[in-house]
Design an enzyme around this catalytic site. Sequence first.
Site, PDB file in Angstrom:
ATOM      1  N   GLU A 153      30.595  29.883  37.244  1.00 43.02           N
ATOM      2  CA  GLU A 153      29.257  30.334  37.637  1.00 43.02           C
ATOM      3  C   GLU A 153      28.160  29.319  37.320  1.00 43.02           C
ATOM      4  OE1 GLU A 153      28.644  34.375  36.287  1.00 43.02           O
ATOM      5  OE2 GLU A 153      30.242  35.111  37.593  1.00 43.02           O
TER       6      GLU A 153
ATOM      7  N   GLU B 122      34.605  47.644  35.909  1.00 36.42           N
ATOM      8  CA  GLU B 122      34.333  46.526  35.009  1.00 36.42           C
ATOM      9  C   GLU B 122      35.393  46.566  33.906  1.00 36.42           C
ATOM     10  OE1 GLU B 122      32.323  43.767  34.892  1.00 36.42           O
ATOM     11  OE2 GLU B 122      33.749  43.450  33.269  1.00 36.42           O
TER      12      GLU B 122
ATOM     13  N   GLU C  44      33.923  37.564  38.727  1.00 40.23           N
ATOM     14  CA  GLU C  44      34.386  36.782  37.563  1.00 40.23           C
ATOM     15  C   GLU C  44      35.881  36.493  37.633  1.00 40.23           C
ATOM     16  OE1 GLU C  44      32.855  39.953  36.716  1.00 40.23           O
ATOM     17  OE2 GLU C  44      30.885  39.067  36.996  1.00 40.23           O
TER      18      GLU C  44
ATOM     19  N   GLU D  23      23.054  37.237  41.738  1.00 40.93           N
ATOM     20  CA  GLU D  23      22.606  37.895  40.505  1.00 40.93           C
ATOM     21  C   GLU D  23      21.892  36.937  39.570  1.00 40.93           C
ATOM     22  OE1 GLU D  23      26.054  39.450  38.502  1.00 40.93           O
ATOM     23  OE2 GLU D  23      26.939  37.480  38.224  1.00 40.93           O
TER      24      GLU D  23
ATOM     25  N   GLU E 200      33.502  37.048  43.873  1.00 38.50           N
ATOM     26  CA  GLU E 200      32.279  36.357  43.507  1.00 38.50           C
ATOM     27  C   GLU E 200      32.714  34.931  43.163  1.00 38.50           C
ATOM     28  OE1 GLU E 200      28.484  37.347  40.702  1.00 38.50           O
ATOM     29  OE2 GLU E 200      30.454  37.351  39.748  1.00 38.50           O
TER      30      GLU E 200
ATOM     31  N   HIS F 105      33.353  50.931  41.097  1.00 36.21           N
ATOM     32  CA  HIS F 105      33.182  49.763  40.231  1.00 36.21           C
ATOM     33  C   HIS F 105      34.101  49.866  39.024  1.00 36.21           C
ATOM     34  CE1 HIS F 105      30.737  47.207  37.258  1.00 36.21           C
ATOM     35  NE2 HIS F 105      31.324  46.394  38.094  1.00 36.21           N
TER      36      HIS F 105
END
Lengths: 685, 685
Positions: free
Chosen positions: A171, A396, A465, A489, A483, A394
Amino acid sequence: MLRKLIIICFCLVSGLVSGQKILPIFSPNQQLTLQVNRSLDGRLTYQVYYKSKEIVGLSSLGFVLKKPAVSLQNFTLLGVDTSSHNSVWAPVYGEEREIRNQYKELIVHGQSAEIRVDFIFRVFNDGIGFRYQFPEQTGFQHFIIDEELTQFQMTGDHNAFWIPGDYDTNEYTYQKTHLSEIDATKAAAAEKDIALTALIGPHAVQSPLMMKSAEGIYINIHEAALINYPVMHLGLSGLTFTSLLTPDAVGNKAYLQTPFSTPWRTILISDRAEDILASRLILNLNAPTALTDVSWIKPQKFMGMWWEMHIGKANWPLAGGKHGANTANVKRYIDFAAKHGFDGVLVEGWNKGWEDWFGNWKEDVFDFVSPYPDYNIDSLSAYARAKGLRLIMHHETSGAVTNYERRMADAYQYMVDKGINTVKTGYVGRIIPRGEHHDSQWMVNHYARVAEKAAAYKLMVDSHESAHPTGLHRTYPNWMASEAARGSEFNNAPTLGIIPEHTTILPFTRLLGGPMDYTPGLFHMSLNQFDASRTTRVRSTLAKQLALYVTIYSPLQMAADLPENYEGHLDAFQFIKDVAVDWDEKRVIAAEPGEFVTIARKARGRSDWFIGSITDENAREMTVSLNFLDPGARYEAVIYRDADTADFEKNPEAYVITKSIVTRNSKLSFRLQRGGGCAVSLKKL
Amino acid sequence: MLRKLIIICFCLVSGLVSGQKILPIFSPNQQLTLQVNRSLDGRLTYQVYYKSKEIVGLSSLGFVLKKPAVSLQNFTLLGVDTSSHNSVWAPVYGEEREIRNQYKELIVHGQSAEIRVDFIFRVFNDGIGFRYQFPEQTGFQHFIIDEELTQFQMTGDHNAFWIPGDYDTNEYTYQKTHLSEIDATKAAAAEKDIALTALIGPHAVQSPLMMKSAEGIYINIHEAALINYPVMHLGLSGLTFTSLLTPDAVGNKAYLQTPFSTPWRTILISDRAEDILASRLILNLNAPTALTDVSWIKPQKFMGMWWEMHIGKANWPLAGGKHGANTANVKRYIDFAAKHGFDGVLVEGWNKGWEDWFGNWKEDVFDFVSPYPDYNIDSLSAYARAKGLRLIMHHETSGAVTNYERRMADAYQYMVDKGINTVKTGYVGRIIPRGEHHDSQWMVNHYARVAEKAAAYKLMVDSHESAHPTGLHRTYPNWMASEAARGSEFNNAPTLGIIPEHTTILPFTRLLGGPMDYTPGLFHMSLNQFDASRTTRVRSTLAKQLALYVTIYSPLQMAADLPENYEGHLDAFQFIKDVAVDWDEKRVIAAEPGEFVTIARKARGRSDWFIGSITDENAREMTVSLNFLDPGARYEAVIYRDADTADFEKNPEAYVITKSIVTRNSKLSFRLQRGGGCAVSLKKL
């Protein structure tokens, strides 16, 4: 030059090659040449020429194994095979309806330390791919990779677009330097916004690595079909890159068993930047899907309960009084998304555990089946479906992947029970199994397991991630997007944010591996309306945000901003409503990494085209010939451009919408303001 | 001496202790004294006295934390609490119907580096237990243990019965040396039969560690309630042992979150060896089960398709032509086991994967739901149930625990679907997650997860190659037995095998933690009938094999030998048929570690008693007073003893069976031959 090369080759003796140079292989269009060589002591090297210019100098091949503890560097040649391939295939979804796969193949059968290794090279018109294959053989079955010795020797001190080599994150902001100036440690030190890093060292970078030579040749190094193997990073010494495989907890790189083929190492080469973006080489090197029924896989446009947490209006945890994922608030998103024809609404912060989820290498964080009490998932799911869309789940993991794997079956069944068919996964935090990295073999296998397990439940996956994509959406078409790069973001990150050139580099780097869930569509550029402590803002014009829906390909595209931020700009929002997420055709109109990208795409199964054009921090004029439109047809062009006063820093939300009638003989000219863009929809009349 | 100790104590000030010695705590029977001290610089130590003699000298307490990076060694005292406890509880199954739990408790509330730590000591009549407790507190929630500093300072160079400290195996042969002579490296080097070792170093040993002082005091160090924490090994320096926690892949010991209590550190002390074997201290320090329905948990006697693979008659893999777990062969076991009243038949080698299962750190080995084609699990399971018994499942993980955790739910549902309610798990091989050990926190948690998950499916568990038991069968009563030591299978190990004294040491070491699936009952002592390359033999007399059913407690007891080997000795086999596997009462008649053990047990819910008596390589006379029998009652005693010519080396299978009528006034005398034993059943008339 090429002719001479062939002349100095030793002859190819059937079944056994004893000479130094193996017959060169030319690309179908004859512009690329691959030359494989064997030194007197058995070292195998390869070279790549583009239009007679050496682009990749003598570069070594081989391995050091940990078990058996041998070095595979000096090879006896057992023979070579060559072949040609030319076919067309159709992806489940994608940037094109049909993809041509044309290459020349060279297989060099080698042996070292009594271990047989095949080197498979494919030469395409726009680059080469090669992989190592360990065939089934007597006396050699299980093995552990200590190092892969693959080199990529550059022949000049190219300009490079790179991010620091890091086992846990991709990132970073891209750096633009000459190869000799690469200092990943320094670049990483300037980065304050990434929660977890595992920097490799000053001279290691990540792929896709984009370069441009002084002569204007574009070169890109990456990998394709990353399966059961760690992510390859690139260590630079002089002008030569060497494969740096991501280690596991005990320092090993990969546990393998014959027959095994490594991922492909890919090198794209062209003197036209547009050819790099048009390349299908990486996708062609991936295996077709084994799924027979893909009818349930649907490209989607979605909104989400997400950005308002990032900007401080709401929060993920129930505790604290700002819980975003409450029934009323999600209903508001569903109403807006349904009204404007979206397919889904992502809901983050829906499940118990956010009060204590990050930073402590904690294993049992979420169970993925326990909604917060203020979130009525049953009623919301039913409400959404009655309105023609679905909730998006979602998950996580907080990096606690053992915990996720334990609970995946229950979590996916829960989704099925709730009528939810898409999941956004997240891997924020240090990985458990502890000592593994986001990029290590075990995690690479995990991402594939998620894709396979999700497919068993007919679920689509959008991973965040995760490791850099390598075209695996061909093999796992339900793993639709990742991503795996600095996404939108970061517009809310405390320090650097997203600089304007970032989105002009992404197509030359990250996007070569596959669809990115970048989450474009921010309309409100100053973020501190909810949290005065935040001083960053979105470094983009509004028109550029629209253009990203075309320049960034993804079959899962989010409209990332809040309903209330769209309400004030429904005329501009119309483009997001109109733009397709699946395509028949792609035209790269103009592109230069770090500067500008202009792409036109034809919507799948429709006659409509869409154009996206973006620039870096410099304003520039752009002219697009519409010669791709149907002959004789008239189109209504709606042009969403930066206002004359627009500027990503001073006046980002100023845009102008104009309409005109165009044909294939028309040219569109527009000005991209600083940090700006232009989006065009072309509707056949 | 004790009185003086009290006199020199500083006074206990309510809520705050500023003195050096904290009020001593005496065991209920006054024989044990615990003394906790605080040095001027805040170091906390404890001492233990037995009948006024110091048994544990000044021994430190504390931790080094990795995160936050602080040392918890210098404590401020915030206060102390004392209390007494005396109650009786009933285990689900066990060695006794009721267990008394009586102790004095001292809680020292300390603080170091602004972190509150409570030290909880319990003083029983036969030893002490203590644990650290990290209460919920502001500013300290998640933490990582770097080192636990607990010491056990011995006050003499005791004789010790020990095995090398090893993070991956507890299957060593016990060594018998003085403390000063401990050389674990040397002992491990002599061990050739263990597939995987991770030796800690020359001066590290495992618990339970049995010692005997020159004055004849028996001392045992172990731990109780090992939950969410790594196994404690013991590092010796001088005469002081220090806790050595098993590290994870990155060298950390435990990831914890307040409120947290460590396992108990236990020290058993008595001048009678029999008291050590009779102790319930470890069980009392474990938490009661949370299960409300335990009706499905049943002690069992079983046979199995297992030993014939070990001795070379058959093999686990289908390939090779010696597949043991074929339908016809398993049916033969079922027929024999049913005829003789057994509850189960274990079947190893039933499932696909054995062709390539070990030695390569391979992750995807077994799926636990795919029988070999020659094994008809449905028909066999139905056949067994029609005959009143059940198949017992085997799940060999090969150490690939991530793979097992992924598949556990399916595997357990498969068992339920097949009517199988007991599973033998195995962990042969290097652990995956790679870098974890059999004894590390993650694996300790795994074993508990297996117990919990299995309970959700009402399945009983018998774990092999798992961490040393610490009384958790009280908390997880369906986790009925473990191997977790050198079991009878080593009788077939190429080199050392099972030496005669081994089974006289086990009750003083491994068995203190919980039931062991030792798999006794071998009748055929020379093993090379099927494989001439094997030269080891069972180093036991046949009568001793019978006695082990009483000296080794387990609610899962196997009759390990082949049906054909029992067929020739059905008179002796009768004892295995008769002996109970669940008990009302236990009497330790006589015991000396490394020499002999004689135990009498009363069958649960019945009037029958059973006696087992075993010796090491020395013959000896044993006399047992039957004063535990009911007054006025007559019993038929069946005595299975070594023949006068029996000898574990020269004539192991020679036994004599005699019958007599006895009362509580009777005494039984018999001779245990070299490596021999005697088993007695006492049936009330």
